[in-house]
Design an enzyme around this catalytic site. Structure first.
Site, short mmCIF file in Angstrom:
data_model
loop_
_atom_site.label_atom_id
_atom_site.label_comp_id
_atom_site.label_asym_id
_atom_site.label_seq_id
_atom_site.Cartn_x
_atom_site.Cartn_y
_atom_site.Cartn_z
N ARG A 105 0.85 -1.20 0.00
CA ARG A 105 0.00 0.00 0.00
C ARG A 105 0.88 1.24 0.00
NH1 ARG A 105 -4.67 -0.02 4.48
NH2 ARG A 105 -2.93 0.40 5.86
N ASP A 201 0.54 -3.99 12.02
CA ASP A 201 1.04 -4.23 10.67
C ASP A 201 1.46 -5.70 10.57
OD1 ASP A 201 2.96 -4.48 8.46
OD2 ASP A 201 2.68 -2.31 8.29
N ASP A 204 5.07 -6.53 9.17
CA ASP A 204 6.13 -6.20 10.13
C ASP A 204 6.15 -7.19 11.29
OD1 ASP A 204 7.18 -4.05 8.78
OD2 ASP A 204 5.97 -2.55 9.84
C1 PRP Z 1 -1.01 -5.01 4.07
C2 PRP Z 1 -1.79 -6.30 4.09
C3 PRP Z 1 -2.60 -6.20 2.83
C4 PRP Z 1 -2.90 -4.74 2.76
C5 PRP Z 1 -4.31 -4.54 3.24
O1 PRP Z 1 0.09 -5.09 3.25
O2 PRP Z 1 -0.96 -7.42 4.19
O3 PRP Z 1 -1.90 -6.64 1.68
O4 PRP Z 1 -1.97 -4.07 3.61
O5 PRP Z 1 -4.68 -3.22 3.11
P1 PRP Z 1 -5.82 -2.73 2.11
O6 PRP Z 1 -6.98 -3.66 2.28
O7 PRP Z 1 -6.11 -1.34 2.59
O8 PRP Z 1 -5.27 -2.76 0.72
P2 PRP Z 1 1.22 -3.96 3.23
O9 PRP Z 1 0.91 -2.91 2.21
O10 PRP Z 1 1.46 -3.47 4.62
O11 PRP Z 1 2.48 -4.73 2.66
P3 PRP Z 1 3.37 -5.89 3.34
O12 PRP Z 1 2.55 -7.14 3.33
O13 PRP Z 1 4.56 -5.97 2.44
O14 PRP Z 1 3.74 -5.46 4.74
N1 URA Z 2 -2.26 -3.72 6.74
C1 URA Z 2 -1.90 -4.25 7.92
O1 URA Z 2 -0.87 -4.93 8.02
N2 URA Z 2 -2.67 -4.00 9.00
C2 URA Z 2 -3.78 -3.27 8.93
O2 URA Z 2 -4.44 -3.10 9.96
C3 URA Z 2 -4.15 -2.74 7.70
C4 URA Z 2 -3.38 -2.99 6.61
#
Ligand code: PRP
Ligand code: URA
Length: 210
Positions: A105, A201, A204
């Protein structure tokens, strides 16, 4: 609730989800429990897998026994956090192929940005289970479903640990044919589009990057 949304209510799952939500849970425990919940959710998400029978012989007698029909199946994690669920799915469906979809995101716009995509060659013939721990605004899930449909896939499901009502609304509106399996539907989103109460998150916490 929309009939395509399946909230999996099970005491083991609820208990494990509480451990994930706790901010003091270690990275090691968090990762292990995400994988375990992945198994429990897969159990529900595969409830409609078709069966056939084959003749076997028990120590007592012959019988026609149920066995999976061998439908082609693929699991597609949305990187990074979706990777945490793959192992749990594969423990339940060891023959599944794995496609990878890299997406994050944009922290200002909250729009998903795609950076990687590698699918099994014959993915169009497979039932696809997209996995990601979090369904927040629904932007990432909708983009992932668009991409998978672009390959010609017809039977697509989405499996998440925690969903926000907004994410469910957005995905069911754009992709009413997709079943959503989740461990909980939370209250909503905060000003940074994180799920409340959520678990923080997910990427993370799985990979220990914060
Ligand atoms: C997080 C999560 C989803 C997304 C959800 O990923 O794992 O993919 O956010 O959010 P949304 O419904 O508003 O699109 P992130 O962008 O944090 O990436 P990561 O998995 O690499 O940490
Ligand atoms: N992505 C995450 O990892 N956590 C949230 O709560 C929303 C988006």
């Amino acid at each position: 609730m929309n009939e395509k949304v399946h909230v999996v209510n099970h005491p083991l799952l609820s208990h494990k989800l509480t451990i994930l939500r706790d901010k003091d849970t270690s990275t090691k425990d968090f990762r292990e429990i995400v994988s375990e919940i992945g198994m429990l959710l897969t159990y529900e998400a595969t409830r409609d897998l078709p069966l056939t029978t084959k003749e076997i012989e028990t120590p007592i007698c012959k019988m026609e026994a149920p066995t999976l029909k061998g439908k082609k199946f693929a699991v597609v994690p949305i990187l990074r956090a979706g990777l945490g669920l793959v192992d749990g799915v594969l423990r339940m469906v060891p023959s599944a192929r794995v496609g990878h979809l890299g997406m994050y995101r944009n922290e200002e716009t909250m729009e998903p940005v795609q950076y990687f995509c590698k699918m099994p060659r014959d993915v169009a013939e497979r039932d696809v289970l997209i996995v990601d721990p979090m369904l927040a605004t629904g932007g990432s899930a909708n983009a992932a479903i668009d991409i998978i449909k672009g390959y010609g896939c017809k039977n697509i499901k989405l499996m998440v640990l925690v969903a926000a009502p907004k994410g469910i609304e957005v995905v069911t509106a754009k992709h009413p044919d997709v079943d959503i399996y989740c461990g909980a539907v939370d209250q909503g989103l905060n000003e940074n589009s994180y799920i409340v109460p959520g678990l923080g998150d997910a990427g993370d916490r799985i990979f220990g990057t914060k």
